[in-house]
Design a protein around this motif. Structure first.
Motif, PDB file in Angstrom:
ATOM      1  N   ALA A   2       6.999  26.931  37.049  1.00 29.90           N
ATOM      2  CA  ALA A   2       7.616  27.258  35.866  1.00 29.90           C
ATOM      3  C   ALA A   2       6.961  26.425  34.890  1.00 29.90           C
ATOM      4  CB  ALA A   2       8.780  26.223  36.088  1.00 29.90           C
ATOM      5  N   LYS A   3       6.823  27.160  33.672  1.00 29.77           N
ATOM      6  CA  LYS A   3       6.257  26.761  32.419  1.00 29.77           C
ATOM      7  C   LYS A   3       7.462  26.260  31.607  1.00 29.77           C
ATOM      8  CE  LYS A   3       2.535  27.955  29.753  1.00 29.77           C
ATOM      9  NZ  LYS A   3       1.921  29.119  29.011  1.00 29.77           N
ATOM     10  N   TYR A   4       7.085  24.992  30.805  1.00 31.67           N
ATOM     11  CA  TYR A   4       7.968  24.629  29.757  1.00 31.67           C
ATOM     12  C   TYR A   4       8.163  25.818  28.704  1.00 31.67           C
ATOM     13  CZ  TYR A   4       7.928  19.741  31.650  1.00 31.67           C
ATOM     14  OH  TYR A   4       8.199  18.644  32.363  1.00 31.67           O
ATOM     15  N   GLN A   5       9.301  25.927  28.166  1.00 32.92           N
ATOM     16  CA  GLN A   5       9.435  26.835  26.908  1.00 32.92           C
ATOM     17  C   GLN A   5      10.218  26.064  26.014  1.00 32.92           C
ATOM     18  OE1 GLN A   5      11.221  29.985  28.867  1.00 32.92           O
ATOM     19  NE2 GLN A   5       9.617  31.323  28.592  1.00 32.92           N
ATOM     20  N   TYR A  29       2.758  24.554  27.519  1.00 31.24           N
ATOM     21  CA  TYR A  29       4.123  25.061  27.110  1.00 31.24           C
ATOM     22  C   TYR A  29       4.028  26.329  26.154  1.00 31.24           C
ATOM     23  CZ  TYR A  29       3.970  22.976  22.526  1.00 31.24           C
ATOM     24  OH  TYR A  29       3.429  22.795  21.132  1.00 31.24           O
ATOM     25  N   LEU A  56      14.931  23.331  24.991  1.00 28.14           N
ATOM     26  CA  LEU A  56      13.825  23.596  26.221  1.00 28.14           C
ATOM     27  C   LEU A  56      14.199  24.158  27.254  1.00 28.14           C
ATOM     28  CD1 LEU A  56      10.894  22.155  26.496  1.00 28.14           C
ATOM     29  CD2 LEU A  56      12.278  20.359  27.979  1.00 28.14           C
ATOM     30  N   TYR A  58      13.053  25.111  31.359  1.00 26.27           N
ATOM     31  CA  TYR A  58      12.062  24.757  32.122  1.00 26.27           C
ATOM     32  C   TYR A  58      12.540  25.042  33.669  1.00 26.27           C
ATOM     33  CZ  TYR A  58       8.305  21.867  35.039  1.00 26.27           C
ATOM     34  OH  TYR A  58       7.378  21.420  35.680  1.00 26.27           O
ATOM     35  N   LYS A  62      17.942  23.662  31.229  1.00 22.21           N
ATOM     36  CA  LYS A  62      17.994  23.960  29.987  1.00 22.21           C
ATOM     37  C   LYS A  62      18.556  22.921  29.093  1.00 22.21           C
ATOM     38  CE  LYS A  62      19.377  28.172  28.330  1.00 22.21           C
ATOM     39  NZ  LYS A  62      20.181  29.187  28.146  1.00 22.21           N
ATOM     40  N   LEU A  73      11.251  14.518  27.807  1.00 23.61           N
ATOM     41  CA  LEU A  73       9.786  14.655  28.027  1.00 23.61           C
ATOM     42  C   LEU A  73       9.127  13.469  28.012  1.00 23.61           C
ATOM     43  CD1 LEU A  73       9.309  18.035  25.982  1.00 23.61           C
ATOM     44  CD2 LEU A  73       9.313  18.039  28.285  1.00 23.61           C
ATOM     45  N   GLU A  76       9.563  11.918  31.177  1.00 23.98           N
ATOM     46  CA  GLU A  76       8.509  12.538  32.174  1.00 23.98           C
ATOM     47  C   GLU A  76       7.054  12.217  32.185  1.00 23.98           C
ATOM     48  OE1 GLU A  76      10.121  15.608  34.655  1.00 23.98           O
ATOM     49  OE2 GLU A  76      11.182  13.670  34.551  1.00 23.98           O
TER      50      GLU A  76
END
Lengths: 208, 207
Positions: A2-5, A29, A56, A58, A62, A73, A76
């Motif tokens: 998965a990629k952060y959006q 991201y 966000l 991921y 959401k 974040l 994290e």
């Protein structure tokens, strides 16, 4: 994987501290910027929990609300202090920055030029010294103030401060930080942080 | 043992979530309530980081900013999420509750009728989006018959109960009848023995 959006408008605004977190942490991201004409249909799509941005995404995760995203974040990526007490101090500083940021932002939106000038004089007389004086004191109390706001390392409070400070000259008609030397030095220090510097160079250039 | 001193006005306001958490956790603390005059004298004494209350003194440390205090006490006394993601969900919910509160307060304190009506109209357009969003998040958590996040009470539930408790402070249309899971959550949490006991014994104030 998965990629952060991150989705927001094409401005710095309240998403910029989040973008800076990604930059400092060196995490990739998708920096999604919704154009004003796209927003009504995006909003109506039901994708945004509270009808607003930033959000966000991921994988299955959401998160809405800018500070919830920033804090998530930061936790994290290890940019939120080390102890509960340090985190509380980060929160306190961030909330205070939000308060004064909102007061300044609200003033800036005043249409009537005369009223705006009056409000500007008032804020420089009262809220700016109260908040900035307090923040300068908090910074100095942290081992003399030549590091960061909390603990020994950069936290999202520092990034929030830096991001807000980009608006001060425009909104207050002067660089108020000249009167708050430790905060001014902190801003300059963050400006020179290699990953921030890189981000500042390559990010989309927008007025706000 | 940690010494806690909470300083605020003589009202529920922004201190009540702290008092509720201390009540549930069974933690002793000094519940200091300043009159307007006392506050006027204290305000610029240098004791209050941003010349505001509430503040929480934790032994020699001072924490200002209500939400920083809530989050800290939540983590110390078991009202936080179990991981970073649960905490982010809590933050999201409580940030929206803050958005709601700001608009409620604005309506409540506005003296000018025309402006007050405008604020109330604005609130009425936004509330369904916010309460609808919260109802959905609650349902997403295992059907919505427990708490907002995870399996236990968190400060998101506490804050929600506190805010919906200011009953003579609600503009019309903010009751929860259209949001059955939120309404049931509110009743469930308010009925918890330690919370019910505190509500019974606490000083009675308007807000």
């Amino acid at each position: 994987m998965a990629k952060y959006q991150l989705s927001y408008f094409n401005i710095k605004g309240i998403a910029e501290p989040i973008r800076m977190l990604f930059a400092v942490a060196g995490v990739e991201y998708e920096d999604i910027r919704i154009q004003p004409e796209q927003w009504p249909s995006e909003k109506a799509s039901g994708k945004y929990p509270f009808g607003s941005m930033p959000i966000l995404v991921y994988g299955d995760i959401k998160i809405a609300q800018s500070f919830a995203i920033t804090r998530y974040l930061a936790n994290e990526f290890g940019l939120n202090g080390k102890t509960n007490l340090e985190k509380a101090n980060v929160d306190m500083i961030a909330d205070a920055l939000k308060d004064i940021g909102e007061k300044i932002g609200k003033l800036f939106q005043e249409q009537d030029e005369t009223k705006k000038a009056e409000k500007l004089a008032e804020i420089k007389r009262t809220d700016v010294p109260t908040y900035f004086g307090a923040l300068e004191g908090i910074l100095k109390d942290n081992k003399g103030g030549d590091g960061y706001f909390v603990g020994d390392d950069l936290t999202w409070a520092d990034l929030l401060f830096f991001s807000q400070s980009e608006y001060y000259p425009m909104m207050l008609n002067e660089d108020v930080l000249i009167s708050y030397p430790k905060m001014k030095a902190l801003r300059d220090r963050i400006n020179e942080h290699p990953r921030i510097k890189e981000w500042l160079e390559k990010r989309p250039k927008t007025e706000y | 043992m940690t010494k806690y001193r909470l300083t605020y006005f003589h009202m529920r306001g922004r201190a009540e979530p702290v008092r509720l958490m201390f009540a549930v956790a069974g933690v002793e603390y000094e519940d200091i309530r300043l009159s307007r005059d006392e506050w006027a004298n204290e305000k610029t004494s240098g004791k209050y980081p941003f010349n505001q209350i509430p503040i929480l003194e934790v032994d020699d440390e001072v924490i200002a900013q209500s939400r920083a205090i809530y989050r800290y006490i939540a983590k110390e006394h078991g009202f936080a999420g179990k991981d970073i993601f649960e905490n982010a969900r809590i933050d999201m919910i409580t940030d929206v509750l803050e958005d709601v509160l700001i608009l409620l307060v604005r309506v409540y304190f506005e003296k000018n009728t025309e402006i007050k009506n405008r604020y109330e109209a604005d609130l009425k357009t936004k509330l369904p989006i916010w309460l609808g969003g919260l109802e959905k998040l609650l349902i997403d958590n295992n059907g919505g018959n427990g708490y907002f996040v995870g399996d236990g009470l968190t400060w998101a539930d506490i804050l929600f109960v506190h805010q919906t408790d200011c009953s003579n402070f609600q503009p019309s249309g903010t009751d929860l009848d259209e949001y059955p899971k939120l309404k049931a959550l509110r009743e469930r949490v308010a009925a918890l023995p330690s919370i019910a006991a505190w509500i019974e014994k606490r000083p009675k104030t308007d807000i």
